[in-house]
Design a protein around this motif. Structure first.
Motif, PDB file in Angstrom:
ATOM      1  N   ASP A  38       2.151   7.258  -6.481  1.00 46.74           N
ATOM      2  CA  ASP A  38       1.105   8.137  -6.536  1.00 46.74           C
ATOM      3  C   ASP A  38       1.539   9.610  -6.743  1.00 46.74           C
ATOM      4  O   ASP A  38       1.201  10.477  -7.474  1.00 46.74           O
ATOM      5  N   ASP A  82       0.802  -1.253  -0.122  1.00 43.35           N
ATOM      6  CA  ASP A  82       0.039   0.203  -0.085  1.00 43.35           C
ATOM      7  C   ASP A  82       0.939   1.365   0.006  1.00 43.35           C
ATOM      8  O   ASP A  82       0.683   2.300  -0.695  1.00 43.35           O
ATOM      9  N   ARG A  87       1.136   4.249  -2.789  1.00 49.06           N
ATOM     10  CA  ARG A  87       0.782   5.583  -2.332  1.00 49.06           C
ATOM     11  C   ARG A  87       2.038   6.417  -2.724  1.00 49.06           C
ATOM     12  O   ARG A  87       1.825   7.351  -3.182  1.00 49.06           O
TER      13      ARG A  87
END
Ligand code: ATP
Length: 368
Positions: free
Chosen positions: A183, A176, A180
């Motif tokens: 991104d 995760d 993130r």
């Protein structure tokens, strides 16, 4: 962009690790190399930064043949993260992260400042910077490994099984975290794993390798699960692929039904033949009252039938199906962004949606 053009690696003992690889890794996304042990994933990765030299063929990074670059300089521009982080045991965490900026000629102060920023970026508290790698958990060490690889702000990041030494829960957290980070950073990331679940979870594109260093399929995860190129890929992506592919199907507009609800602290009212959903003050679902329940006085949390998983509207359909299947009433509870009750959905409704989303000629004939 990284291009492999007819790249073959034959080791001195005759082992062909990579066989005529033609593949273009797109810039700014995570591309995963996946396949069973020994199929040439690591060798392919290491040819990008010239830790291994191809026997034949060409590799271009942003149009430049890597053979034309000086290997140490090339490696400074390409971050590299390996299993168990590969940290220097006798340097503090902060100095580990500052290594590449120092090698690139930064002052010690500037390199450490940058290292501290990076520790924060990967979600580690600043005080861990003073520790030595052995004083960190496996997951923390991996984060340091990622921070170190990002230190020189390289456009390309190579990650070789970076999360395989940590337990599944920590691993999911690290995945995760990587998504993130990506991104924010938009790096060109090549990620090697032998775990197909990890591959479809984090990869925007996935290259499946087979024994002998042959590329078996190169596609987006949804495509790989829906249309494996052959029996080898079908076997490798596994048995639950139909269900897992729901992770990539957006729910669009799920038409929600409503059920009777009652708030904790309120009287349940007369028994009914229906399941009644119990909500708290913020309208968060807390559990169910089964049909024909008789409750003396106000409803409390104590006697409730626990609910199933909750499905947040707008997220992929796998969650909606799971909510319906795991709910004791067979009604999947749908919540809004704040976790408040929005409605319910049955497995049948979810399956109908999936059928409607299927882009087939039959669908067109049916007038969808
Ligand atoms: N230095 C070497 N000399 C000879 N053979 C090698 C060498 N390095 C790797 N190989 C062989 O090349 C093949 C591909 O190895 P590679 O490490 O690229 O596979 P992999 O897909 O990354 O495997 P794993 O998932 O087990 O790490 C294997 O058969 C391996 O034994």
């Amino acid at each position: 962009m990284i291009e492999f053009r007819a790249v073959t690696k034959r080791f001195d003992d005759g082992t062909v690790a990579v066989n005529q690889l033609d593949l273009t890794v797109e810039a700014g996304i995570i591309t995963v190399f996946v396949g069973p042990s020994g199929c040439g994933k690591t060798t392919s990765l290491r040819m990008i930064n010239r830790m291994v030299e191809p026997t034949s063929g060409t590799i271009l990074v942003d149009g430049q043949d890597v053979r034309a670059a000086d290997p140490p300089r090339l490696r400074r521009g390409i971050g590299y993260v390996i299993q168990q982080a590969g940290l220097f045991p006798h340097r503090t965490v902060l100095d580990n992260v500052a290594t590449v900026p120092l090698l690139s000629g930064w002052s010690r102060g500037r390199a450490r400042h940058r290292a501290a920023e990076l520790l924060e970026l990967v979600g580690l508290p600043a005080e861990l910077g003073r520790r030595y790698p052995a004083q960190l958990s496996g997951g923390q060490q991996q984060r340091v490994g990622v921070a170190r690889a990002l230190a020189a702000d390289p456009p390309v990041l190579l990650m070789d099984e970076p999360f395989s030494a940590v337990d599944p829960v920590v691993r999911e957290g690290l995945q995760d975290e990587l998504l993130r980070l990506q991104d924010e950073l938009d790096k060109t990331i090549v990620f090697v794993t032998h775990d197909i679940d990890e591959a479809v979870r984090i990869g925007e594109k996935v290259a499946v390798f087979r024994e002998g260093g042959v590329l078996a399929q190169y596609a987006a995860p949804a495509e790989l699960l829906a249309r494996p190129a052959d029996d080898f890929v079908a076997g490798f992506v596994g048995r639950d692929r139909g269900y897992r592919s729901l992770s990539f199907v957006d729910s669009g507009e799920v038409a929600l039904d409503q059920v009777s609800t009652v708030a904790i602290g309120q009287p349940a009212g007369a028994p009914t033949a229906e399941w009644v959903l119990v909500l708290d003050e913020q309208r968060h679902p807390r559990g169910w009252l089964p049909p024909r329940s008789t409750v003396e006085g106000a409803v409390t949390e104590a006697g409730l039938t626990p609910g199933g998983s909750l499905y947040q509207a707008g997220t992929p359909l796998r969650g909606a199906l799971d909510a319906a299947l795991s709910s004791p009433s067979g009604l999947g509870v749908v919540v809004d962004e704040r976790g408040g009750y929005a409605g319910v959905v049955t497995a049948r409704q979810v399956l109908d949606l999936i059928e409607r989303a299927r882009p087939t000629a039959t669908g067109a004939e049916r007038g969808h």
